[in-house]
Design a protein around this motif. Sequence first.
Motif, PDB file in Angstrom:
ATOM      1  N   LEU A  24      -3.469  -7.157  -9.819  1.00 15.98           N
ATOM      2  CA  LEU A  24      -2.249  -7.131  -8.712  1.00 15.98           C
ATOM      3  C   LEU A  24      -2.904  -6.884  -7.439  1.00 15.98           C
ATOM      4  CD1 LEU A  24       0.708  -5.165 -10.468  1.00 15.98           C
ATOM      5  CD2 LEU A  24       0.256  -7.672 -10.296  1.00 15.98           C
ATOM      6  N   LEU A  25      -4.083  -5.854  -7.451  1.00 16.97           N
ATOM      7  CA  LEU A  25      -4.502  -5.584  -6.245  1.00 16.97           C
ATOM      8  C   LEU A  25      -5.205  -6.725  -5.581  1.00 16.97           C
ATOM      9  CD1 LEU A  25      -5.521  -3.140  -4.154  1.00 16.97           C
ATOM     10  CD2 LEU A  25      -7.103  -2.621  -5.736  1.00 16.97           C
ATOM     11  N   ALA A  26      -5.924  -7.395  -6.418  1.00 13.64           N
ATOM     12  CA  ALA A  26      -6.869  -8.544  -6.105  1.00 13.64           C
ATOM     13  C   ALA A  26      -5.694  -9.659  -5.642  1.00 13.64           C
ATOM     14  CB  ALA A  26      -7.491  -9.293  -7.427  1.00 13.64           C
ATOM     15  N   GLN A  27      -4.721  -9.892  -5.950  1.00  8.33           N
ATOM     16  CA  GLN A  27      -3.700 -10.676  -5.453  1.00  8.33           C
ATOM     17  C   GLN A  27      -3.007 -10.300  -4.019  1.00  8.33           C
ATOM     18  OE1 GLN A  27      -2.860 -13.697  -6.248  1.00  8.33           O
ATOM     19  NE2 GLN A  27      -1.496 -14.205  -4.342  1.00  8.33           N
ATOM     20  N   LEU A  28      -3.022  -8.809  -3.756  1.00  6.21           N
ATOM     21  CA  LEU A  28      -2.622  -8.403  -2.565  1.00  6.21           C
ATOM     22  C   LEU A  28      -3.680  -8.506  -1.586  1.00  6.21           C
ATOM     23  CD1 LEU A  28      -0.870  -6.558  -0.883  1.00  6.21           C
ATOM     24  CD2 LEU A  28      -1.945  -4.518  -1.789  1.00  6.21           C
ATOM     25  N   ALA A  29      -4.872  -8.191  -2.057  1.00  6.77           N
ATOM     26  CA  ALA A  29      -6.123  -8.499  -1.240  1.00  6.77           C
ATOM     27  C   ALA A  29      -6.188  -9.805  -0.459  1.00  6.77           C
ATOM     28  CB  ALA A  29      -7.372  -8.179  -1.793  1.00  6.77           C
ATOM     29  N   LYS A  30      -5.969 -10.853  -1.476  1.00  3.71           N
ATOM     30  CA  LYS A  30      -5.988 -12.385  -1.126  1.00  3.71           C
ATOM     31  C   LYS A  30      -5.002 -12.808  -0.110  1.00  3.71           C
ATOM     32  CE  LYS A  30      -5.724 -16.788  -3.361  1.00  3.71           C
ATOM     33  NZ  LYS A  30      -5.607 -17.789  -4.620  1.00  3.71           N
ATOM     34  N   GLU A  31      -3.656 -12.023  -0.422  1.00  2.00           N
ATOM     35  CA  GLU A  31      -2.538 -12.052   0.487  1.00  2.00           C
ATOM     36  C   GLU A  31      -3.030 -11.892   1.852  1.00  2.00           C
ATOM     37  OE1 GLU A  31       0.886 -10.556  -1.305  1.00  2.00           O
ATOM     38  OE2 GLU A  31       1.012 -12.159  -2.816  1.00  2.00           O
ATOM     39  N   ILE A  86       0.911  -0.786  -7.116  1.00  8.54           N
ATOM     40  CA  ILE A  86       0.474  -1.697  -6.054  1.00  8.54           C
ATOM     41  C   ILE A  86       1.642  -1.745  -4.934  1.00  8.54           C
ATOM     42  CG2 ILE A  86       1.947  -3.814  -6.822  1.00  8.54           C
ATOM     43  CD1 ILE A  86      -1.963  -3.312  -6.110  1.00  8.54           C
ATOM     44  N   ASP A  87       2.705  -1.455  -5.156  1.00  6.50           N
ATOM     45  CA  ASP A  87       3.780  -1.264  -4.105  1.00  6.50           C
ATOM     46  C   ASP A  87       3.509  -0.301  -3.253  1.00  6.50           C
ATOM     47  OD1 ASP A  87       5.297  -3.535  -5.398  1.00  6.50           O
ATOM     48  OD2 ASP A  87       6.782  -2.126  -6.165  1.00  6.50           O
ATOM     49  N   TYR A  88       3.078   0.833  -3.782  1.00  5.78           N
ATOM     50  CA  TYR A  88       2.592   1.942  -2.905  1.00  5.78           C
ATOM     51  C   TYR A  88       1.431   1.580  -1.846  1.00  5.78           C
ATOM     52  CZ  TYR A  88       1.259   6.713  -1.410  1.00  5.78           C
ATOM     53  OH  TYR A  88       0.773   8.038  -0.695  1.00  5.78           O
ATOM     54  N   ILE A  89       0.377   1.220  -2.528  1.00  5.87           N
ATOM     55  CA  ILE A  89      -0.838   0.923  -1.985  1.00  5.87           C
ATOM     56  C   ILE A  89      -0.503  -0.158  -0.850  1.00  5.87           C
ATOM     57  CG2 ILE A  89      -2.874  -0.605  -2.360  1.00  5.87           C
ATOM     58  CD1 ILE A  89      -3.261   0.628  -4.966  1.00  5.87           C
ATOM     59  N   SER A  90       0.634  -1.195  -1.093  1.00  6.02           N
ATOM     60  CA  SER A  90       0.680  -2.131  -0.296  1.00  6.02           C
ATOM     61  C   SER A  90       1.383  -1.726   1.244  1.00  6.02           C
ATOM     62  CB  SER A  90       1.779  -3.321  -0.722  1.00  6.02           C
ATOM     63  OG  SER A  90       2.986  -2.704  -1.346  1.00  6.02           O
ATOM     64  N   GLN A  91       1.885  -0.484   0.912  1.00  4.85           N
ATOM     65  CA  GLN A  91       2.708   0.129   2.323  1.00  4.85           C
ATOM     66  C   GLN A  91       1.510   0.508   3.246  1.00  4.85           C
ATOM     67  OE1 GLN A  91       6.012   2.776   1.661  1.00  4.85           O
ATOM     68  NE2 GLN A  91       5.758   2.342  -0.622  1.00  4.85           N
ATOM     69  N   TYR A  92       0.399   0.786   2.691  1.00  4.47           N
ATOM     70  CA  TYR A  92      -0.532   1.702   3.686  1.00  4.47           C
ATOM     71  C   TYR A  92      -1.978   0.972   3.760  1.00  4.47           C
ATOM     72  CZ  TYR A  92       2.696   5.310   2.471  1.00  4.47           C
ATOM     73  OH  TYR A  92       3.880   6.147   2.654  1.00  4.47           O
TER      74      TYR A  92
END
Length: 476
Positions: A220-227, A191-197
């Motif tokens: 974790l991806l769902a939380q990143l998307a929400k943010e 998820i750290d990698y995905i969040s970079q791009y």
Amino acid sequence: MKLLKICSLLMLLLLTGCHPATKETIHPVDSSIKIKKSDGTMSDLISHADIVVSKVALTFNGFADNETMEQLLTKLDESDMKATFFLEGMRVAQEPELVKDILKRGHEVQNGTLTFPNVATLDYNQTYEEIFLTNQIFEEHLGYTPKYVRSRSGDVTENMRLVAATLNMKAVIGLSINPLDRKMQSAQELIDYISQYIDRGSIIHLNTYINPAIIDTIPLLAQLAKEHEYTITTLSDVLDERYLTKSVEEIKGYDAVSPNLNYEHAKPNIYYRKETSKKEIAITFDDWAHEKRVKEVLDVLRKYNIKSTFFLIGSGVEKNPQLAKMIVEEGHEVASHSYYHLDVTKMTPEELQDDLVKAHRALTYALQEPPLLYFRPAQGIMDERTAKIITAAGIKTIAMYDIASFDWNLDYKAQDIYERVIERAAPGKVIVMHILDGTNTVEALPLIIEKLQQDGYSFSKMSTWIEEDISRDVNE
């Protein structure tokens, strides 16, 4: 039997007990398949969707064991996320009921080739068999023909594109965000990698059958998307939002800026500020940045209901055209800040006009309409000769400024930027700020706006002032 080859391959797969992640590629020649020759047309290659809405495509390659697939589908359900699965045709033929369950849950299934081969090793005929037979399996077991195809690795070959076009498929899907989960990273590392791009239109590429951490990556991806206010959805849902429907040559005004070396008698309209005693001011932005920074600037302007003029670098816009479109859809206006962002006074007339043309076309394509025929030179550097060259190419106004915020300077804190602007503020002045990653512009901007509002200033786009002056000159 119509699918004799498929049945033979399936029987061999069952007898050998090979797992889809480790099985050998099977490529017997089947004379019963009529290979349709290509006419040379290639399908689209899509690695990123140029869209304005905040959607991201989640895609998976391969078909894990039933237990893993059930866990993955449950996590997706719990996170209210939809995805696209690129499945190998042999596994679809083996377990059509599980595939139907994937579809029933609102996900999408597309062509992952027949046996998950290394596509780089296949010739046209072999590639045709892989894609064509998979399409037949889909038609027989699922009742539809896939629109998209992707290889096991996500690599794309010329033969894949030729075959996809020959079979009237929409596109071959390449790599967008690929965290290479085969390296067995943890869910947090993935998820750290995905969040970079990640940005709107991203196509996330994961595998179902290699790294078990994929299961824990989903929440974790769902939380990143929400943010970030992204909707995670299927590939088709994302690609249906693409707005770049016209080539640049199909857009009226694409050639409004063109080479013209007869510039000696050109009469430039150079605009620095509005002559007025009214408390009105213009905040403008130069350059280009990633989506996060562009969105942050737009969020601030929206909060204070301010419309602005953005001077964008063409080479940056080409990489993320949807961001330029997003700026316009927010009610702002866009003009050229060159293509390469070079010192125009050091360019030959040919180089400068070529740069202007490239920038105009990049912006025209990104907006699907021509931008304002304004130009702001890099660093505000210009002389009389270059002003004539710029004007001769079709630029109506060279839009300058008279308050440099210096917000591009990484040593400038928000307070430094604020003080520099406010000390110089006066009626009719044009402020230049920047959309650049890593600066303190976003922190300084609300401070500047609130102080100017307290002092009684209203805000204007540059076109309002420029057109008023042109209209007044005509009437006089």
